[in-house]
Design an enzyme around this catalytic site. Structure first.
Site, PDB file in Angstrom:
ATOM      1  CB  ILE A 117      -6.680 -23.803 -13.011  1.00 51.78           C
ATOM      2  CG1 ILE A 117      -6.506 -22.216 -12.446  1.00 51.78           C
ATOM      3  CG2 ILE A 117      -7.700 -24.829 -11.971  1.00 51.78           C
ATOM      4  CD1 ILE A 117      -7.196 -21.228 -12.673  1.00 51.78           C
ATOM      5  CB  CYS A 118      -6.063 -29.299 -12.284  1.00 52.17           C
ATOM      6  SG  CYS A 118      -6.730 -30.923 -12.494  1.00 52.17           S
ATOM      7  CG  LEU A 119     -12.167 -26.576 -11.687  1.00 53.93           C
ATOM      8  CD1 LEU A 119     -12.252 -26.640 -10.570  1.00 53.93           C
ATOM      9  CD2 LEU A 119     -12.844 -24.791 -11.749  1.00 53.93           C
TER      10      LEU A 119
END
Lengths: 181, 1131
Positions: A117-119
């Site tokens: 996840i890119c967060l």
């Protein structure tokens, strides 16, 4: 809340005692902090759950490894889907963020095909003030409002705006319920 | 007798038939030869060349003459010229004829009689006539006995001549082609005779066979064979029978078997005598004929053969069974086992701890030994001591060892002191019959176990001096390999193994008898040296636990008490705790299921000194009684009575509500205290008439006072041992021993037996224990607040174990109570002159709790002095909200006077602590109530609810003459109190004979009992019923019932909330961790993740899950696993 305050207040008192008893190294103490904190987080999630999300430690009783479920929010392509995630907490949690992955295959601009996840809050923007529940809430909202500026899945980012119908199809194609046991 | 003879004859016939069907060849040939007495020479014998392999020489033609017997006229005379098979010689061959005649003479002389030992007078006499002795003494024999009326000398001469003729046939009668081997013939003759006549007599064993054999022996004896022998045997039989009758009355079984054995021996001896006589005369003749001296070796061979034959035949019959019985009996007497059995049976055996084995030179022993010696030697003579006998003897000795160990040491646990041993032995037996009614021995603490247990010592001694000796003797009698020293050692270790097995069997009772069975423990300690035995021990004990302790019939208290004994016993047994660790899991698992186990432990820890003393006293009395029972005498009864009285007091002291225990362990400290008389703090109403005798027997125990005692003791011990944390590093520790072989990987040597620690850890998580402890402490603090001494002590000790932080709440609670006192006096000073006496009650209520900031609950409490001063002491206890268990506020209206006092107090408090506010928990207070009734004044200490209820019955006007009468339902409106509580309070007062129930309408109508004399006046229809209720009630019950009820109610909301939270956990778990889970895993997860510990038992969880399944929120899938029901189907 009051309960939590209580236990947190008493924590500093109990620590020296247990430390003295075991004479444990610092790492042990850190680990203890992490599990204590996680236990409290769990308690909090159980007593004041947020709709659509839930999380629980893994079946082997290891507090540092959780499974979580996000129900796809209505009005998003993910509506009605159950998305599973895994949380892996470092020993010095909450000072470093947990490693979060989607286990359920998901078609999403900010999630790659292996579930990463890119967060920002899971990376550089992490602060100890966040917790499992806030992370899950953030992820839940990310489902409805992807950050298309920095996609991990370029195609998805593109389709999100251009062809919602196709996007939905791709989501449904990619989705697979995991019945793990 | 005749019948018997017939029967035995018939039996013989039958045996013979059977035998023939199997050994037809041999039998046939025998009879053939035997029947050859008068046949025409040259016939009949032709075909049968008889060698030692007689079995092969079948002569079918002569078979029909099978019934022919020597000494009788042939019943079926041979036809003069039968088929004459194989007669190749021409008739008239003189040589052959002479040979045949010589053969005939010889064979007829040595032919065997047709019975085991030569029954028929004619033949019987002829046979012995041939014996060497007879030959030498032939002249003295009456002539008339000879069939042909010839002199013995002549006959002998003829026999010898014929024999020599036969032997030298080759030279002398070269024409006689038909020659036979006379020795071979004789051997086969003997075999056949043995099979035919002796074997049937060997069928001893079973009782009937024994009788038959005995009868046969009798006949035999009567018939008089071999006179000398006969004389001797008869004598010995007689003496045996006589001896048996004298020494072991009732040993008829043994006697019978002895008779069988003796008759067998006799038979065999007779037969052997015959065989050897015949053989010897043959051999002698041959020797003379040939002049050679070499045939003695043949005699030896023959003897060996015949012994083998006998041994083999005996194994078929039951003789060996009889021999075994006899051996067992004799060996038993010699080894002292018989005596043990007898004394064990009669329960009053004088044997003390090291069992009194009959001395070696005891008369019986000597007799038995002599008898055994004679018997074995005889058996050896007749060849019955072969391999089979050795095996048999080994079996018997093996059995002896088991029986000795069992008989001598079962129940003998305190071996160091004979008297002790007796007592404890009795206790052990009792324990076997019922688990918890054991009267525990006393004085065990005075006996210091010897370095090696006395049992082991005496057992080793026994093996060496008696057992091995007997072995050596018997083996030497039968010429077997003698015992070596190594064998002795092996025997000893074998015996110790038996002892270990016995102790393992007894272990549960030993545990119950702790600490009186230390001797037995020493035995075990010394004998469980192998892993296998240790495993056997744990397996056995676990099983005993399951069967005898871990079932619903045992109270938790009993289980815990036994557990304490187990811990101590196993600690004594094995300091390493490995054994304990192996048996513990089952016990712990079971204890965790008992909901009240934690509570029992906590209550035990908090037992007061008085309770301990009372328990010790009860125990002391028990002990005395037991001693007295032993010491008969006129004084005993009186003293007994007096003691019972004291005991009754101990039981009934109010402060000690039933703290009787008969099973505490004794410590010197408590003992010395017993010198003091009854409890100073207790006025002791002592309803001895009612309780005395009953309770004196009852072994009921209400508290685990052992724990309190241990706690006190361990305080000092722990301090002393505080420094030895690094025991492992102590290189100078001379007592160091390696870890036991069956220790686990993470094994850490524990320092002490640590009963409390083990017990607490057995109850599950520490927090569970601490929570429970907190709850109990809270209850006690709110109850009788006189002193916290015990609580403080326990608390301090627990702190040492669990750390300060864990018990912080308790600290705060105690401080609250202490500070409340100070505060009380301060407020009272400030309000001085304030309080007005309330009309009826002293002062109630209590507890304030509220305010958000934290501190605050007040419990009112009446002062003791208030009564005299008519001054209402209104005291409150201020509880800090966060630190006490959550109390729920019970709403009701206090009596107005009390309310005023409360307000006053509240004001005073708020003056002192300006930013705090009190929340009153009115139901938690205590009150002293003084009731003025028409004929009496009643003063009662009760709780606030009860006081409030009785206040409502106060007469509204002094003039009223009718007692006040109220219904529960009315009171409900008046007091706004829960109906159940009102009813309970009314019942309470009814039991105090202040109120009387007159009707059950409206939830119950009560009337004030102004005069006790009114009690029996029926009022309304329900009067009688009401009365019955009154009388049945017991104060204690009521007191106990009240608070509990309230407690349950209080918890319900909290419980509900808890269920809600737990459900969330379970949902989260089943959503995320795993889709399906078995209940065990759920319980485990809950235990790990719920903060403050998961307080439900397995059953509670199960029923909760069951409810959820019914609600449709859960479903049970394969394998009993639970699964969330999907709300929506969405795939």
């Amino acid at each position: 809340m009051s309960y939590m305050d209580d236990t947190q207040n008493s924590a500093p008192g109990s620590l020296p005692a247990s430390k003295a008893a075991t004479g444990a190294a610092t790492s042990k103490k850190v680990n203890e902090n992490a599990t204590k904190r996680l236990q409290n987080e769990l308690m909090q999630m159980m007593t004041s759950p947020a709709p659509g999300i839930s999380a629980f430690p893994s079946a082997d009783g290891n507090l540092l490894f959780w499974r979580a479920t996000i129900e796809g929010p209505e009005d998003t392509p993910y509506a009605g889907l159950n998305l599973k995630l895994s949380f892996e907490f470092p020993a010095n949690y909450p000072y470093t963020p947990p490693t979060v992955l989607f286990i359920t295959p998901i078609y999403h601009p900010n999630v790659d095909f292996s579930g990463r996840i890119c967060l920002d809050i899971l990376k550089d923007k992490w602060t100890p003030a966040y917790n499992t529940q806030t992370v899950l809430l953030s992820l839940q909202s990310l489902l409805g409002e992807p950050n298309n500026a920095s996609p991990l899945n370029g195609e998805a980012a593109e389709l999100w705006d251009k062809d919602p119908a196709l996007f939905k199809t791709k989501v449904m194609d990619r989705h697979k319920d995991i019945e793990e046991d | 007798m005749a019948g018997l003879v017939v029967a035995s004859a018939w039996r013989q016939q039958r045996r013979k038939r059977v035998f023939q069907s199997v050994f037809s060849g041999e039998v046939t040939s025998t009879t053939t030869v035997a029947g050859v007495q008068y046949p025409d020479p040259g016939q009949g014998l032709g075909g049968s060349i008889l060698g030692s392999g007689a079995g092969h020489s079948v002569d079918p033609y002569l078979a029909p003459s099978s019934s022919a017997t020597l000494g009788h006229s042939t019943p079926e005379p041979e036809p003069p010229h039968p088929y004459a098979p194989g007669n190749e010689y021409a008739p008239g061959n003189e040589h052959q004829r002479a040979y045949d005649q010589a053969w005939e003479v010889v064979t007829s002389r040595v032919a065997l009689p047709a019975s085991a030992a030569g029954p028929a007078p004619g033949a019987g006499e002829s046979s012995p006539g041939l014996s060497l002795e007879s030959l030498t003494a032939a002249q003295e024999q009456p002539q008339s006995r000879h069939r042909r009326n010839q002199k013995v000398d002549e006959e002998r001469e003829q026999f010898l001549q014929c024999l020599s003729l036969l032997e030298n046939a080759e030279a002398v009668l070269p024409e006689a082609r038909e020659r036979r081997d006379v020795i071979g013939w004789y051997v086969s003759q003997v075999r056949a005779h043995f099979a035919m006549w002796v074997v049937p007599l060997l069928a001893g064993g079973s009782d009937t066979a024994a009788a038959a054999a005995a009868a046969a022996a009798g006949t035999l004896a009567a018939q008089g064979v071999t006179h000398r022998r006969h004389q001797r045997n008869k004598h010995s039989v007689d003496s045996t029978a006589a001896g048996g009758g004298r020494e072991w009355s009732g040993g008829s079984q043994y006697d019978r078997h002895m008779a069988v054995v003796m008759s067998t021996i006799e038979t065999l001896e007779g037969a052997l005598g015959m065989y050897f006589e015949g053989l010897n005369s043959l051999l002698e003749g041959l020797r003379r004929a040939s002049g050679e001296e070499d045939n003695s070796s043949f005699g030896m061979k023959f003897k060996r053969d015949i012994h083998a034959l006998i041994a083999n035949s005996a194994s078929q019959g039951g003789v060996m069974g009889s021999v075994k019985v006899v051996l067992t009996k004799l060996a038993g007497v010699i080894l002292g086992v018989e005596g043990l059995m007898v004394s064990l049976g009669s329960k009053k055996g004088p044997w003390g701890a090291p069992p009194a084995i009959p001395q070696e030179n005891d008369f019986d022993v000597l007799t038995a030994k002599r008898k055994l010696g004679g018997l074995v030697k005889q058996l050896h003579n007749v060849g019955l001591t072969g391999e089979r006998f050795e095996v048999l003897f080994a079996e018997v000795m093996n059995d002896m060892m088991s029986r000795f160990v069992k008989g001598a040491y079962a129940g003998v646990w305190a071996a160091s002191d004979p008297e002790e041993g007796n007592v404890v032995g009795g206790a052990g037996t009792a324990a076997a019959s019922s688990v918890f009614t054991t009267s525990r021995g006393s004085g065990g603490d005075t006996t210091v176990p010897a370095a090696t247990s006395a049992c082991i010592k005496s057992l080793k001694d026994w093996v060496e001096k008696r057992y091995a000796q007997l072995n050596v003797q018997v083996l030497s009698w039968i010429n077997a390999t003698p015992m070596s020293l190594a064998d002795l050692k092996a025997c000893q270790s074998l015996a110790l193994g038996r002892l270990a097995a016995l102790r393992i069997q007894e272990l549960f009772d030993i545990v119950l008898a702790w600490p009186d069975a230390k001797g037995a423990l020493e035995d075990l300690k010394a004998t469980i040296t192998t892993t296998a035995r240790r495993q056997l021990l744990t397996a056995n004990f676990s099983k005993a636990l399951e069967q005898r302790l871990l079932h619903p019939g045992c109270s938790t208290l009993e289980i815990l008490q036994t557990y304490i004994h187990i811990i101590k016993t196993f600690h004594a047994l094995d300091h390493s705790k490995v054994l304990l660790g192996n048996i513990e899991p089952g016990l712990q698992l079971y204890l965790v299921q008992r909901e009240d186990s934690v509570r029992v432990v906590v209550a035990g820890l908090l037992a007061s000194k008085e309770e301990i003393e009372a328990a010790a006293k009860v125990q002391q009395i028990d002990e005395d009684e037991r001693l007295q029972r032993g010491a008969s005498g006129p004084r005993a009864a009186a003293a007994d009575l007096g003691r019972r009285e004291i005991k009754a007091q101990a039981y009934s002291t109010p402060g000690v509500a039933g703290s009787s225990t008969a099973t505490t362990c004794k410590t010197p400290t408590t003992r010395s205290r017993q010198g003091r008389d009854s409890n100073p703090s207790t006025p002791a109403p002592a309803p001895a008439h009612r309780q005395g005798p009953v309770l004196a027997r009852a072994k009921k125990v209400n508290k685990l006072v052992e724990l309190a005692k241990l706690l006190n003791e361990s305080a000092s011990v722990r301090r002393a041992g505080a420094t030895d944390d690094d025991q492992e590093l102590d290189w100078n520790d001379l007592n160091w021993v390696p870890d036991p072989v069956d220790a686990g990987a993470n094994y850490k040597r524990p320092k002490s037996e640590d009963v409390i620690g083990t017990l607490i850890s057995a109850l599950g998580a520490e927090d569970v224990f601490i929570n429970e402890f907190t709850a109990v402490i809270a209850e006690r603090l709110l109850g009788d607040p006189k002193s916290f001494e015990q609580e403080m002590r326990v608390l301090n000790l627990l702190k040492r174990r669990f750390g300060e932080a864990a018990l912080q709440k308790c600290d705060v609670m105690i401080r609250d109570i202490q500070e409340s006192r100070k505060l009380n006096s301060k407020i009272r000073r400030n309000n001085a002159g304030g309080p007005q006496p309330a009309n009826i009650p002293g002062q109630p209520p209590v507890l304030a709790t509220p305010d958000n900031k934290g501190k605050s609950v007040a419990t009112p409490q009446s002062s003791e002095k208030s009564k005299e001063q008519k001054d209402t002491g209104y005291h409150a206890r201020i509880l800090s909200r966060m630190y006490w268990p959550a109390f729920e506020k019970e709403h009701f209206l206090l009596p107005a006077p009390i309310l005023d006092l409360q307000k006053q107090y509240e004001k005073g408090y708020e003056d002192l602590k300006s930013d705090r506010k009190l929340t009153w928990l009115n139901q938690l207070g205590q009150t002293r109530v003084e009731l003025e009734l028409e004929d009496r004044t009643v003063t009662v200490d009760c709780d606030t609810v009860q006081a409030t209820v009785i206040y409502a019955f106060q007469s509204s006007s002094d003039s009223s003459t009718t007692p006040v009468k109220k219904a529960v339902d009315d009171l409900y409106l008046e007091l706004q109190l829960d109906e159940d509580l009102i009813a309970a309070a009314c019942d309470f007062w009814a039991r105090k004979r202040v109120l009387r129930r007159v009707s059950t309408a409206d939830g119950g109508v009560f009337v004030v009992l102004e005069r006790l004399s009114d009690e029996n006046v029926p009022v309304g229809e329900d009067a009688q019923q009401g009365q019955a209720v009154e009388e049945k009630g017991k104060e204690k019950e009521a007191a106990a019932a009240g608070p509990k009820e309230g407690g349950a109610k209080k918890l319900s909301d909290k419980e509900k909330e808890k269920r809600e939270v737990y459900w969330k956990y379970i949902q989260g778990m089943l959503t995320n961790s795993s889709v399906t889970m078995p209940i065990n895993q759920i319980a485990m997860m809950m235990g790990v993740f719920v903060i403050g510990g998961f307080s439900w038992s397995h059953e509670e969880l199960q029923s909760f899950l069951g409810e959820k399944v019914e609600e449709g929120a859960l479903e049970v899938v394969s394998g009993g696993k639970y699964k969330l029901v999907r709300k929506r189907e969405n795939v």
